[in-house]
Scaffold this active site. Structure first.
Site, PDB file in Angstrom:
ATOM      1  N   SER A 124       0.834  -1.205   0.000  1.00 28.89           N
ATOM      2  CA  SER A 124       0.000   0.000   0.000  1.00 28.89           C
ATOM      3  C   SER A 124       0.869   1.254   0.000  1.00 28.89           C
ATOM      4  CB  SER A 124      -0.840  -0.043   1.277  1.00 28.89           C
ATOM      5  OG  SER A 124      -1.384   1.216   1.546  1.00 28.89           O
ATOM      6  N   TYR A 149      -1.918  -1.427  10.984  1.00 28.19           N
ATOM      7  CA  TYR A 149      -2.183  -1.965   9.645  1.00 28.19           C
ATOM      8  C   TYR A 149      -1.025  -1.617   8.694  1.00 28.19           C
ATOM      9  CZ  TYR A 149      -3.796  -1.867   4.834  1.00 28.19           C
ATOM     10  OH  TYR A 149      -3.865  -2.025   3.475  1.00 28.19           O
ATOM     11  N   LYS A 153       2.103  -3.948   6.574  1.00 33.16           N
ATOM     12  CA  LYS A 153       2.479  -3.886   5.146  1.00 33.16           C
ATOM     13  C   LYS A 153       3.984  -3.656   5.017  1.00 33.16           C
ATOM     14  CE  LYS A 153      -1.513  -4.565   3.413  1.00 33.16           C
ATOM     15  NZ  LYS A 153      -1.778  -5.927   2.948  1.00 33.16           N
TER      16      LYS A 153
HETATM   17  P1  NAD Z   1     -10.994  -7.307   1.578  1.00 33.11           P
HETATM   18  O1  NAD Z   1     -11.177  -7.295   3.053  1.00 33.11           O
HETATM   19  O2  NAD Z   1     -12.196  -7.092   0.722  1.00 33.11           O
HETATM   20  O3  NAD Z   1     -10.291  -8.675   1.137  1.00 33.11           O
HETATM   21  C1  NAD Z   1      -9.403  -9.384   1.959  1.00 33.11           C
HETATM   22  C2  NAD Z   1      -9.823 -10.842   1.946  1.00 33.11           C
HETATM   23  O4  NAD Z   1      -8.923 -11.591   2.782  1.00 33.11           O
HETATM   24  C3  NAD Z   1     -11.231 -11.055   2.498  1.00 33.11           C
HETATM   25  O5  NAD Z   1     -11.963 -11.878   1.604  1.00 33.11           O
HETATM   26  C4  NAD Z   1     -11.006 -11.750   3.839  1.00 33.11           C
HETATM   27  O6  NAD Z   1     -12.074 -12.616   4.170  1.00 33.11           O
HETATM   28  C5  NAD Z   1      -9.690 -12.480   3.583  1.00 33.11           C
HETATM   29  N1  NAD Z   1      -8.891 -12.773   4.772  1.00 33.11           N
HETATM   30  C6  NAD Z   1      -8.513 -11.936   5.758  1.00 33.11           C
HETATM   31  N2  NAD Z   1      -7.781 -12.589   6.682  1.00 33.11           N
HETATM   32  C7  NAD Z   1      -7.680 -13.883   6.263  1.00 33.11           C
HETATM   33  C8  NAD Z   1      -7.054 -15.040   6.775  1.00 33.11           C
HETATM   34  N3  NAD Z   1      -6.396 -15.031   7.939  1.00 33.11           N
HETATM   35  N4  NAD Z   1      -7.142 -16.193   6.077  1.00 33.11           N
HETATM   36  C9  NAD Z   1      -7.817 -16.245   4.897  1.00 33.11           C
HETATM   37  N5  NAD Z   1      -8.451 -15.186   4.372  1.00 33.11           N
HETATM   38  C10 NAD Z   1      -8.379 -14.006   5.038  1.00 33.11           C
HETATM   39  O7  NAD Z   1      -9.875  -6.229   1.240  1.00 33.11           O
HETATM   40  P2  NAD Z   1      -9.395  -5.644  -0.161  1.00 33.11           P
HETATM   41  O8  NAD Z   1      -9.760  -4.208  -0.225  1.00 33.11           O
HETATM   42  O9  NAD Z   1      -9.806  -6.547  -1.269  1.00 33.11           O
HETATM   43  O10 NAD Z   1      -7.823  -5.703   0.046  1.00 33.11           O
HETATM   44  C11 NAD Z   1      -7.035  -6.795  -0.398  1.00 33.11           C
HETATM   45  C12 NAD Z   1      -5.598  -6.574   0.032  1.00 33.11           C
HETATM   46  O11 NAD Z   1      -5.136  -5.332  -0.496  1.00 33.11           O
HETATM   47  C13 NAD Z   1      -5.428  -6.489   1.541  1.00 33.11           C
HETATM   48  O12 NAD Z   1      -4.214  -7.115   1.902  1.00 33.11           O
HETATM   49  C14 NAD Z   1      -5.346  -4.996   1.797  1.00 33.11           C
HETATM   50  O13 NAD Z   1      -4.629  -4.698   2.958  1.00 33.11           O
HETATM   51  C15 NAD Z   1      -4.611  -4.523   0.544  1.00 33.11           C
HETATM   52  N6  NAD Z   1      -4.850  -3.103   0.246  1.00 33.11           N
HETATM   53  C16 NAD Z   1      -6.131  -2.638   0.155  1.00 33.11           C
HETATM   54  C17 NAD Z   1      -6.350  -1.288  -0.093  1.00 33.11           C
HETATM   55  C18 NAD Z   1      -7.759  -0.753  -0.171  1.00 33.11           C
HETATM   56  O14 NAD Z   1      -7.922   0.479  -0.054  1.00 33.11           O
HETATM   57  N7  NAD Z   1      -8.788  -1.571  -0.383  1.00 33.11           N
HETATM   58  C19 NAD Z   1      -5.269  -0.405  -0.255  1.00 33.11           C
HETATM   59  C20 NAD Z   1      -3.977  -0.922  -0.181  1.00 33.11           C
HETATM   60  C21 NAD Z   1      -3.776  -2.279   0.075  1.00 33.11           C
HETATM   61  N1  UFG Z   2     -12.397  11.281   3.715  1.00 33.75           N
HETATM   62  C1  UFG Z   2     -13.412  12.164   4.057  1.00 33.75           C
HETATM   63  N2  UFG Z   2     -14.571  11.638   4.563  1.00 33.75           N
HETATM   64  C2  UFG Z   2     -14.767  10.304   4.725  1.00 33.75           C
HETATM   65  C3  UFG Z   2     -13.718   9.418   4.375  1.00 33.75           C
HETATM   66  C4  UFG Z   2     -12.546   9.945   3.874  1.00 33.75           C
HETATM   67  O1  UFG Z   2     -13.266  13.374   3.932  1.00 33.75           O
HETATM   68  O2  UFG Z   2     -15.843   9.886   5.201  1.00 33.75           O
HETATM   69  C5  UFG Z   2     -11.150  11.835   3.135  1.00 33.75           C
HETATM   70  C6  UFG Z   2      -9.902  11.532   3.931  1.00 33.75           C
HETATM   71  O3  UFG Z   2      -9.707  12.503   4.921  1.00 33.75           O
HETATM   72  C7  UFG Z   2      -8.838  11.520   2.814  1.00 33.75           C
HETATM   73  C8  UFG Z   2      -9.586  10.997   1.594  1.00 33.75           C
HETATM   74  O4  UFG Z   2     -10.969  11.214   1.880  1.00 33.75           O
HETATM   75  O5  UFG Z   2      -8.428  12.836   2.558  1.00 33.75           O
HETATM   76  C9  UFG Z   2      -9.359   9.515   1.334  1.00 33.75           C
HETATM   77  O6  UFG Z   2      -9.636   8.772   2.512  1.00 33.75           O
HETATM   78  P1  UFG Z   2      -9.818   7.185   2.505  1.00 33.75           P
HETATM   79  O7  UFG Z   2     -10.169   6.775   3.895  1.00 33.75           O
HETATM   80  O8  UFG Z   2     -10.753   6.779   1.413  1.00 33.75           O
HETATM   81  O9  UFG Z   2      -8.385   6.656   2.067  1.00 33.75           O
HETATM   82  P2  UFG Z   2      -6.947   6.885   2.745  1.00 33.75           P
HETATM   83  O10 UFG Z   2      -6.116   7.616   1.739  1.00 33.75           O
HETATM   84  O11 UFG Z   2      -7.062   7.454   4.088  1.00 33.75           O
HETATM   85  O12 UFG Z   2      -6.440   5.379   2.926  1.00 33.75           O
HETATM   86  C10 UFG Z   2      -6.609   4.369   1.919  1.00 33.75           C
HETATM   87  C11 UFG Z   2      -6.772   3.006   2.594  1.00 33.75           C
HETATM   88  C12 UFG Z   2      -5.500   2.609   3.281  1.00 33.75           C
HETATM   89  C13 UFG Z   2      -4.356   2.661   2.310  1.00 33.75           C
HETATM   90  C14 UFG Z   2      -4.261   4.031   1.686  1.00 33.75           C
HETATM   91  C15 UFG Z   2      -3.200   4.070   0.620  1.00 33.75           C
HETATM   92  O13 UFG Z   2      -7.817   3.055   3.545  1.00 33.75           O
HETATM   93  O14 UFG Z   2      -5.622   1.284   3.732  1.00 33.75           O
HETATM   94  O15 UFG Z   2      -5.519   4.363   1.075  1.00 33.75           O
HETATM   95  O16 UFG Z   2      -3.358   3.030  -0.258  1.00 33.75           O
HETATM   96  F1  UFG Z   2      -3.218   2.400   2.978  1.00 33.75           F
END
Ligand code: NAD
Ligand code: UFG
Length: 338
Positions: A124, A149, A153
Site C-alpha cells: 500500500s 495496519y 504492510k
Molecule cells: P478485503 O477485506 O475485501 O479482502 C481481503 C480478503 O482476505 C477477504 O476476503 C477476507 O475474508 C480475507 N482474509 C482476511 N484474513 C484472512 C485469513 N487469515 N485467512 C484467509 N483469508 C483471510 O480487502 P481488499 O480491499 O480486497 O484488500 C485486499 C488486500 O489489499 C489487503 O491485503 C489490503 O490490505 C490490501 N490493500 C487494500 C487497499 C484498499 O484500499 N482496499 C489499499 C492498499 C492495500
Molecule cells: N475522507 C473524508 N470523509 C470520509 C472518508 C474519507 O473526507 O468519510 C477523506 C480523507 O480525509 C482523505 C480521503 O478522503 O483525505 C481519502 O480517505 P480514505 O479513507 O478513502 O483513504 P486513505 O487515503 O485514508 O487510505 C486508503 C486506505 C488505506 C491505504 C491508503 C493508501 O484506507 O488502507 O488508502 O493506499 F493504505
C-alpha cells in the site's frame, strides 16, 4: 499459470480472479470469509462462465494450507488475505499483527516447502508515510507508518525482501496500491464494507443511495488546491489488470521488485464529490468537519515504472470510477445480500 489467490473473495481479490480467468490463467482461491462472502465468487463464476475453485481456509492454519498445496501445483501466489481497517488496527493491534503477519509467515513457509517461490503481495501507499517526494516514485524512501495496519504492510515487504535475498529462487513483486475504488462495469461485484465505511467512496455511495445522511469532509485547511485531502484514486479493474501484468515480471525472473499502482493524478475530496454528482446525476450533501487523525494532505503516485516495465497503465478516469461504484451500490444496496 495456476495461481493461488489468498483473500480472493474480497473486494480487490474478486476483481483480480475475474481478470485472471479472462487472461487465461487458472486461479484457486483460499479465503476464510472473515470480510467477504462466497456470493462474490459465485458472481465471478457467472461473469466468467466458469467455476472458481475455492477453499475455506485461514492462512494461519498450516494444515489447511498443506491440504490445498497437496492438491495443486501452483506457479505463483497472489497474496491479498489480510485485515485492512486502519482505525480497527489502532484499537486492536494484536489482531492485525496476528492475522496479517502470522498468517503471511505461515503461508510463505508452506509455499517454500512446496517449491512455490513466486509471489505478488498487496502492499500500500501507506508505506510511504507522509511522502518525501510528490508524485511518489518507488525510489521515495519508506516513511513512518501511523498505524498497525500500515506497519504490517511495511514489515511484510521487508520479510519478503529478506526471504528473496536469502534464496534467489524466489520472485517477489511488491505492489503498492494507491486508493482503489469503483467496481466491475457489470455492477455484479464490488466493495461491501462492514458497518460504517471508513473510506471515502463507499461513504459517498451510501449517502447517494440514502443509507447515510451526509458525508463528513475531514478538514478543508490542508495545503491543497481546495483545502481537502488529495489522493490517487484508481479503478479496481485497472488494479486487477496490474496483477495480471505483474505475472510477466515473475515469468521473466524479477528477484524483488516494487511497483506503484496508481493513475498519477491526485483528486481532492471535493473533486470526488463533484465528479460523482456529474457522473451519476445524484447529489451528495456534505459537511466540513475536523481533520481525521493520521491523515496526510497529499498522496499520489508516479506510475511510470509499471508502464515502462510491465506495460501497465490505468485506463479509467475518475468519472468512470464514480459511475461504476454507483452502479454496484444501486444494484446491491446491501452488497451481496441482495
Ligand atoms: P478485503 O477485506 O475485501 O479482502 C481481503 C480478503 O482476505 C477477504 O476476503 C477476507 O475474508 C480475507 N482474509 C482476511 N484474513 C484472512 C485469513 N487469515 N485467512 C484467509 N483469508 C483471510 O480487502 P481488499 O480491499 O480486497 O484488500 C485486499 C488486500 O489489499 C489487503 O491485503 C489490503 O490490505 C490490501 N490493500 C487494500 C487497499 C484498499 O484500499 N482496499 C489499499 C492498499 C492495500
Ligand atoms: N475522507 C473524508 N470523509 C470520509 C472518508 C474519507 O473526507 O468519510 C477523506 C480523507 O480525509 C482523505 C480521503 O478522503 O483525505 C481519502 O480517505 P480514505 O479513507 O478513502 O483513504 P486513505 O487515503 O485514508 O487510505 C486508503 C486506505 C488505506 C491505504 C491508503 C493508501 O484506507 O488502507 O488508502 O493506499 F493504505
Amino acid at each position: 499459470m495456476k495461481i493461488l489467490v489468498t483473500g480472493g473473495a474480497g473486494y480487490i481479490g474478486s476483481h483480480t480472479v475475474l481478470a485472471l480467468i479472462e487472461a487465461g490463467h487458472e486461479p484457486i482461491v483460499v479465503d476464510n470469509f472473515c470480510n467477504s462472502s462466497e456470493k462474490s465468487l459465485k458472481a465471478v463464476s457467472r461473469l466468467a462462465g466458469k467455476d472458481v475453485p475455492c477453499y475455506r481456509v485461514d492462512i494461519r492454519d498450516r494444515e489447511g494450507l498443506e491440504k490445498v498445496f497437496a492438491e495443486h501445483t501452483f506457479d505463483a501466489c497472489i497474496h491479498f488475505a489480510g485485515l485492512k481497517c486502519v482505525p480497527e488496527s489502532t484499537r486492536l493491534p494484536l489482531k492485525y499483527y496476528e492475522n496479517n503477519l502470522a498468517g503471511s509467515l505461515t503461508l510463505f513457509g508452506v509455499m517454500a516447502e512446496h517449491h512455490c517461490k513466486n509471489i505478488i503481495f498487496s502492499s500500500s501507499a501507506t508505506v510511504y508515510g507522509d511522502p518525501a517526494i510528490i508524485p511518489i516514485t518507488e525510489a521515495c524512501p519508506k516513511g513512518v507508518t501511523t498505524n498497525a495496519y500500515g506497519e504490517t504492510k511495511s514489515m511484510l515487504e521487508r520479510i519478503l525482501t529478506d526471504i528473496q535475498k536469502a534464496d534467489p529462487e524466489w520472485n517477489v513483486v511488491l505492489l503498492r496500491y494507491f486508493n482503489p475504488i469503483g467496481a466491475h462495469r457489470s455492477g455484479e461485484i464490488g466493495e461491501q464494507p462492514n458497518g460504517i465505511p471508513n473510506n471515502l467512496m463507499p461513504y459517498v455511495t451510501q449517502v447517494a443511495v440514502g443509507k447515510r445522511e451526509c458525508l463528513s469532509v475531514y478538514g478543508n485547511d490542508y495545503d491543497t488546491h481546495d483545502g481537502t485531502g488529495v489522493r490517487d484514486y484508481i479503478h479496481v479493474c485497472d488494479l486487477a489488470d496490474g496483477h495480471v501484468k505483474a505475472l510477466s515480471a515473475i515469468q521473466k525472473g524479477c528477484g524483488t521488485v516494487v511497483y506503484n499502482l496508481g493513475t498519477g493524478t491526485g483528486y481532492s475530496v471535493l473533486d470526488v464529490v463533484k465528479a460523482f454528482e456529474k457522473a451519476t446525476g445524484v447529489s451528495v450533501p456534505y459537511a466540513v468537519r475536523e481533520r481525521r487523525a493520521g491523515d496526510i494532505a497529499t498522496c499520489y503516485s508516479d506510475p511510470t515504472k509499471a508502464e515502462r516495465e510491465l506495460g501497465w497503465k490505468a485506463k479509467y478516469n475518475l468519472e468512470d470510477m464514480c459511475r461504476d461504484a454507483w452502479r454496484w451500490q444501486k444494484n446491491h444496496p446491501n452488497g451481496f445480500d441482495d
